[in-house]
Design a protein around this motif. Sequence first.
Motif, mmCIF file in Angstrom:
data_model
loop_
_atom_site.group_PDB
_atom_site.id
_atom_site.type_symbol
_atom_site.label_atom_id
_atom_site.label_comp_id
_atom_site.label_asym_id
_atom_site.label_seq_id
_atom_site.Cartn_x
_atom_site.Cartn_y
_atom_site.Cartn_z
ATOM 1 N N VAL A 25 76.695 -50.273 20.425
ATOM 2 C CA VAL A 25 76.486 -50.264 18.976
ATOM 3 C C VAL A 25 76.816 -48.898 18.403
ATOM 4 O O VAL A 25 77.502 -48.773 17.380
ATOM 5 C CB VAL A 25 75.034 -50.652 18.643
ATOM 6 C CG1 VAL A 25 74.723 -50.390 17.169
ATOM 7 C CG2 VAL A 25 74.790 -52.114 18.973
ATOM 8 N N TRP A 28 80.609 -48.192 18.154
ATOM 9 C CA TRP A 28 81.269 -48.918 17.071
ATOM 10 C C TRP A 28 80.917 -48.308 15.724
ATOM 11 O O TRP A 28 81.784 -48.100 14.871
ATOM 12 C CB TRP A 28 80.865 -50.388 17.092
ATOM 13 C CG TRP A 28 81.527 -51.172 16.004
ATOM 14 C CD1 TRP A 28 82.769 -51.719 16.011
ATOM 15 C CD2 TRP A 28 80.978 -51.458 14.695
ATOM 16 N NE1 TRP A 28 83.040 -52.321 14.803
ATOM 17 C CE2 TRP A 28 81.969 -52.181 13.981
ATOM 18 C CE3 TRP A 28 79.768 -51.166 14.085
ATOM 19 C CZ2 TRP A 28 81.753 -52.626 12.676
ATOM 20 C CZ3 TRP A 28 79.565 -51.592 12.778
ATOM 21 C CH2 TRP A 28 80.554 -52.321 12.088
ATOM 22 N N GLN A 29 79.628 -47.997 15.531
ATOM 23 C CA GLN A 29 79.195 -47.434 14.256
ATOM 24 C C GLN A 29 79.790 -46.054 14.016
ATOM 25 O O GLN A 29 80.195 -45.731 12.897
ATOM 26 C CB GLN A 29 77.660 -47.365 14.201
ATOM 27 C CG GLN A 29 77.010 -48.712 14.033
ATOM 28 C CD GLN A 29 75.520 -48.627 13.799
ATOM 29 O OE1 GLN A 29 74.943 -49.468 13.127
ATOM 30 N NE2 GLN A 29 74.880 -47.626 14.354
ATOM 31 N N CYS A 135 73.868 -48.870 7.256
ATOM 32 C CA CYS A 135 74.061 -49.596 8.522
ATOM 33 C C CYS A 135 72.847 -50.488 8.776
ATOM 34 O O CYS A 135 71.708 -50.080 8.510
ATOM 35 C CB CYS A 135 74.199 -48.627 9.697
ATOM 36 S SG CYS A 135 75.493 -47.387 9.514
ATOM 37 N N PHE A 137 71.337 -54.205 11.222
ATOM 38 C CA PHE A 137 71.526 -55.329 12.130
ATOM 39 C C PHE A 137 71.607 -56.616 11.317
ATOM 40 O O PHE A 137 70.841 -56.815 10.376
ATOM 41 C CB PHE A 137 70.378 -55.425 13.134
ATOM 42 C CG PHE A 137 70.371 -54.323 14.160
ATOM 43 C CD1 PHE A 137 71.327 -54.289 15.168
ATOM 44 C CD2 PHE A 137 69.413 -53.319 14.120
ATOM 45 C CE1 PHE A 137 71.328 -53.284 16.119
ATOM 46 C CE2 PHE A 137 69.397 -52.307 15.064
ATOM 47 C CZ PHE A 137 70.364 -52.287 16.057
ATOM 48 N N TRP A 143 72.659 -61.960 18.042
ATOM 49 C CA TRP A 143 71.608 -60.994 18.310
ATOM 50 C C TRP A 143 70.370 -61.281 17.465
ATOM 51 O O TRP A 143 69.237 -61.121 17.924
ATOM 52 C CB TRP A 143 72.103 -59.583 18.025
ATOM 53 C CG TRP A 143 73.159 -59.099 18.975
ATOM 54 C CD1 TRP A 143 74.005 -59.862 19.735
ATOM 55 C CD2 TRP A 143 73.502 -57.739 19.257
ATOM 56 N NE1 TRP A 143 74.855 -59.065 20.457
ATOM 57 C CE2 TRP A 143 74.565 -57.763 20.186
ATOM 58 C CE3 TRP A 143 73.033 -56.519 18.800
ATOM 59 C CZ2 TRP A 143 75.151 -56.587 20.668
ATOM 60 C CZ3 TRP A 143 73.601 -55.355 19.279
ATOM 61 C CH2 TRP A 143 74.648 -55.393 20.203
ATOM 62 N N CYS A 188 80.524 -55.592 16.632
ATOM 63 C CA CYS A 188 79.679 -55.882 17.798
ATOM 64 C C CYS A 188 79.468 -57.394 17.932
ATOM 65 O O CYS A 188 78.376 -57.923 17.678
ATOM 66 C CB CYS A 188 78.346 -55.149 17.714
ATOM 67 S SG CYS A 188 78.507 -53.347 17.650
ATOM 68 N N VAL A 219 76.196 -56.206 13.839
ATOM 69 C CA VAL A 219 75.917 -55.020 13.034
ATOM 70 C C VAL A 219 76.842 -55.021 11.815
ATOM 71 O O VAL A 219 77.988 -55.470 11.902
ATOM 72 C CB VAL A 219 76.138 -53.733 13.860
ATOM 73 C CG1 VAL A 219 75.783 -52.503 13.041
ATOM 74 C CG2 VAL A 219 75.315 -53.764 15.139
#
Length: 259
Positions: A25, A28-29, A135, A137, A143, A188, A219
């Motif tokens: 994660v 990627w972020q 940002c 989830f 997920w 993700c 995400v």
Amino acid sequence: MDHRLPEKPIIALGPWLETPVGSYVRAWQQERLDLLTADIFGFNALQIGLPQINALNANRMPNKWLTDTHIPNENDGSDGSSRIVVVHDFAELPFASQSLDLVVLPHVLEFAEEPHQVLREVERVLIPEGQVVICGFNPASLWGLRQVAGRLTGAHFLPQNGEFISLPRLKDWLKLLNMEVNRGHFGCYAPPCMTEKWLTRFEFMEEAGNRWWPYLGAVYIVQAIKRVRGMRLIGPAWTRKPAHARQGVAVTNRVQKHK
């Protein structure tokens, strides 16, 4: 005396980011945040919380701050490029109104006791046409389903203290504050695996997810612009002074140079 409850322990997300899935994660972020913030110009930028992610790494503004509820140690991942501002909670930022060009919220709203108030405070400190990057989830993902199941079984996949916010709900909150969503990204797409071996096997799903089911990434990152009705900006505000902390800020809010 301030009797409000402190923020939920967002620091609990820090150890999770050190796991294989957390590193997935974070990588990627970091890539997306670098792309988004590199071309946002101005004088003053702020990252709120989670020093394990260097959200302002690629940004070139001369003044950059990181607010946190404690002084990050060397294991938190902060590289020292941003000055540390210690606050009691994120709903009271020690910055003057309309003083910041950019604010980044990496997974802050999900762990805040009052996420609406945090966003209102962000709107207060942003200049007209200032930008916020958030940002979070995505609860509408594999997920998210795994997390719901974990609450029933006790086997949590993501940090259990978070209240994950759907993208439509977040857009509604931003709209109420006259913040216009400019762009967004999902990422993700791998299934909720805990081991690096299985995450590697599902690398192909990153490209497939972007193409075939783009809204089901685990995400998301959203970029929004603060709009002020009736205001017309003519040229850059070259004479604007750097941001500074409000007078009368509590003793716990102190600025320290982080080495």
